[in-house]
Design a protein around this motif. Structure first.
Motif, PDB file in Angstrom:
ATOM      1  N   HIS A 125       0.845  -1.192   0.000  1.00  0.00           N
ATOM      2  CA  HIS A 125       0.000   0.000   0.000  1.00  0.00           C
ATOM      3  C   HIS A 125       0.880   1.240   0.000  1.00  0.00           C
ATOM      4  N   TYR A 126       0.611   2.128  -0.951  1.00  0.00           N
ATOM      5  CA  TYR A 126       1.460   3.290  -1.182  1.00  0.00           C
ATOM      6  C   TYR A 126       0.656   4.580  -1.113  1.00  0.00           C
ATOM      7  N   ARG A 127       1.386   5.640  -0.955  1.00  0.00           N
ATOM      8  CA  ARG A 127       0.883   6.989  -1.206  1.00  0.00           C
ATOM      9  C   ARG A 127       1.886   7.609  -2.174  1.00  0.00           C
TER      10      ARG A 127
ATOM     11  N   ALA B 101       8.799  20.477   4.901  1.00  0.00           N
ATOM     12  CA  ALA B 101       7.796  20.351   5.962  1.00  0.00           C
ATOM     13  C   ALA B 101       6.513  19.728   5.421  1.00  0.00           C
ATOM     14  N   MET B 102       6.102  20.144   4.215  1.00  0.00           N
ATOM     15  CA  MET B 102       4.896  19.565   3.615  1.00  0.00           C
ATOM     16  C   MET B 102       5.070  18.068   3.379  1.00  0.00           C
ATOM     17  N   ILE B 103       6.207  17.686   2.824  1.00  0.00           N
ATOM     18  CA  ILE B 103       6.433  16.271   2.536  1.00  0.00           C
ATOM     19  C   ILE B 103       6.555  15.466   3.820  1.00  0.00           C
ATOM     20  N   ASN B 104       7.219  16.007   4.829  1.00  0.00           N
ATOM     21  CA  ASN B 104       7.312  15.297   6.110  1.00  0.00           C
ATOM     22  C   ASN B 104       5.932  15.086   6.731  1.00  0.00           C
ATOM     23  N   LYS B 105       5.033  16.042   6.564  1.00  0.00           N
ATOM     24  CA  LYS B 105       3.658  15.883   7.052  1.00  0.00           C
ATOM     25  C   LYS B 105       2.943  14.767   6.282  1.00  0.00           C
ATOM     26  N   ILE B 106       3.146  14.705   4.981  1.00  0.00           N
ATOM     27  CA  ILE B 106       2.555  13.644   4.162  1.00  0.00           C
ATOM     28  C   ILE B 106       3.081  12.282   4.610  1.00  0.00           C
ATOM     29  N   ILE B 107       4.372  12.208   4.898  1.00  0.00           N
ATOM     30  CA  ILE B 107       4.971  10.950   5.358  1.00  0.00           C
ATOM     31  C   ILE B 107       4.377  10.532   6.700  1.00  0.00           C
ATOM     32  N   LEU B 108       4.254  11.478   7.629  1.00  0.00           N
ATOM     33  CA  LEU B 108       3.657  11.163   8.937  1.00  0.00           C
ATOM     34  C   LEU B 108       2.227  10.672   8.787  1.00  0.00           C
ATOM     35  N   ASP B 109       1.455  11.309   7.919  1.00  0.00           N
ATOM     36  CA  ASP B 109       0.077  10.873   7.675  1.00  0.00           C
ATOM     37  C   ASP B 109       0.036   9.470   7.079  1.00  0.00           C
ATOM     38  N   ALA B 110       0.950   9.171   6.167  1.00  0.00           N
ATOM     39  CA  ALA B 110       1.001   7.846   5.547  1.00  0.00           C
ATOM     40  C   ALA B 110       1.383   6.778   6.578  1.00  0.00           C
TER      41      ALA B 110
ATOM     42  N   ASP C 212      -1.574   6.099   8.676  1.00  0.00           N
ATOM     43  CA  ASP C 212      -2.567   5.329   7.937  1.00  0.00           C
ATOM     44  C   ASP C 212      -2.128   3.896   7.664  1.00  0.00           C
ATOM     45  N   GLY C 213      -0.935   3.519   8.119  1.00  0.00           N
ATOM     46  CA  GLY C 213      -0.461   2.146   7.983  1.00  0.00           C
ATOM     47  C   GLY C 213       0.026   1.773   6.598  1.00  0.00           C
ATOM     48  N   LEU C 214       0.432   2.749   5.819  1.00  0.00           N
ATOM     49  CA  LEU C 214       0.929   2.457   4.482  1.00  0.00           C
ATOM     50  C   LEU C 214       2.354   1.909   4.547  1.00  0.00           C
ATOM     51  N   ASP C 215       2.771   1.275   3.458  1.00  0.00           N
ATOM     52  CA  ASP C 215       4.086   0.644   3.419  1.00  0.00           C
ATOM     53  C   ASP C 215       5.181   1.556   2.870  1.00  0.00           C
ATOM     54  N   ALA C 216       4.824   2.386   1.900  1.00  0.00           N
ATOM     55  CA  ALA C 216       5.837   3.225   1.264  1.00  0.00           C
ATOM     56  C   ALA C 216       5.165   4.446   0.659  1.00  0.00           C
ATOM     57  N   ILE C 217       5.991   5.427   0.378  1.00  0.00           N
ATOM     58  CA  ILE C 217       5.534   6.649  -0.273  1.00  0.00           C
ATOM     59  C   ILE C 217       6.477   6.921  -1.428  1.00  0.00           C
TER      60      ILE C 217
END
Length: 183
Positions: A18-20, A39-48, A51-56
């Motif tokens: 499961h990816y984002r 900062a925006m990308i780090n927030k996206i990573i934290l959200d992923a 959400d239990g995703l495997d990779a971004i």
């Protein structure tokens, strides 16, 4: 992203994860290098992660500056487009970051395949790549003695049955020919 990793990188297990994917990120030139994009990308990573995703991942027309930006965020190159995109005039680069510990192995395999193939691609399909970009891509490369692993054999089998094109299997074919003529 899953399809590209499975079909083009040769990692069929990638299709089960499961990816984002970050599709676009643009920062106004006056705000660049201020930490806002990171900062925006780090927030996206934290959200992923939450959400239990495997990779971004992210795919973009690569330049040396963009490559350095994504590497600073712990993203690793896993696939480069063999032809320039008409829209940007650049080669597209797929980068990823494993965000679940048990999926870190997939990232390592994808990154290893990328770096194993890169020298050969630079001699053939990517021979027109800008020198500074080639240098930047090679910086993290740990070139080892090459051998045919299960993924190369899988690619060759798929090619033999007309399921993959020559451009996708040129490296395993080169390795097989090299091995054959060295024996």
């Amino acid at each position: 992203m899953a399809q590209s990793l499975a079909a083009h990188v040769g990692l069929p297990d990638a299709a089960t994860l499961h990816y984002r994917r970050i599709m676009r990120i643009a920062i106004h030139p006056l705000m660049q290098r201020s930490g806002f994009g990171s900062a925006m990308i780090n927030k996206i990573i934290l959200d992923a992660q939450r959400d239990g995703l495997d990779a971004i991942g992210a795919s973009f027309g690569v330049t040396p500056e963009l490559l350095r930006f994504w590497r600073c965020l712990n993203f690793f190159p896993v696939r480069i487009g063999l032809q320039r995109e008409q829209s940007s005039g650049s080669h597209s680069l797929l980068m990823m970051q494993a965000i679940s510990e048990h999926r870190n192995e997939l990232q390592k395999k994808a990154e290893q395949r990328f770096h194993e193939r890169l020298p050969y691609l630079l001699a053939e399909q990517l021979r027109d790549l800008e020198p500074m970009l080639a240098v930047e891509l090679l910086k993290k490369s740990e070139i080892k003695e090459f051998h045919l692993n299960d993924y190369e054999w899988h690619d060759l089998h798929a090619f033999a049955h007309a399921n993959l094109g020559l451009e996708t299997v040129i490296v395993p074919l080169w390795l097989l020919a090299h091995h054959y003529f060295q024996a």
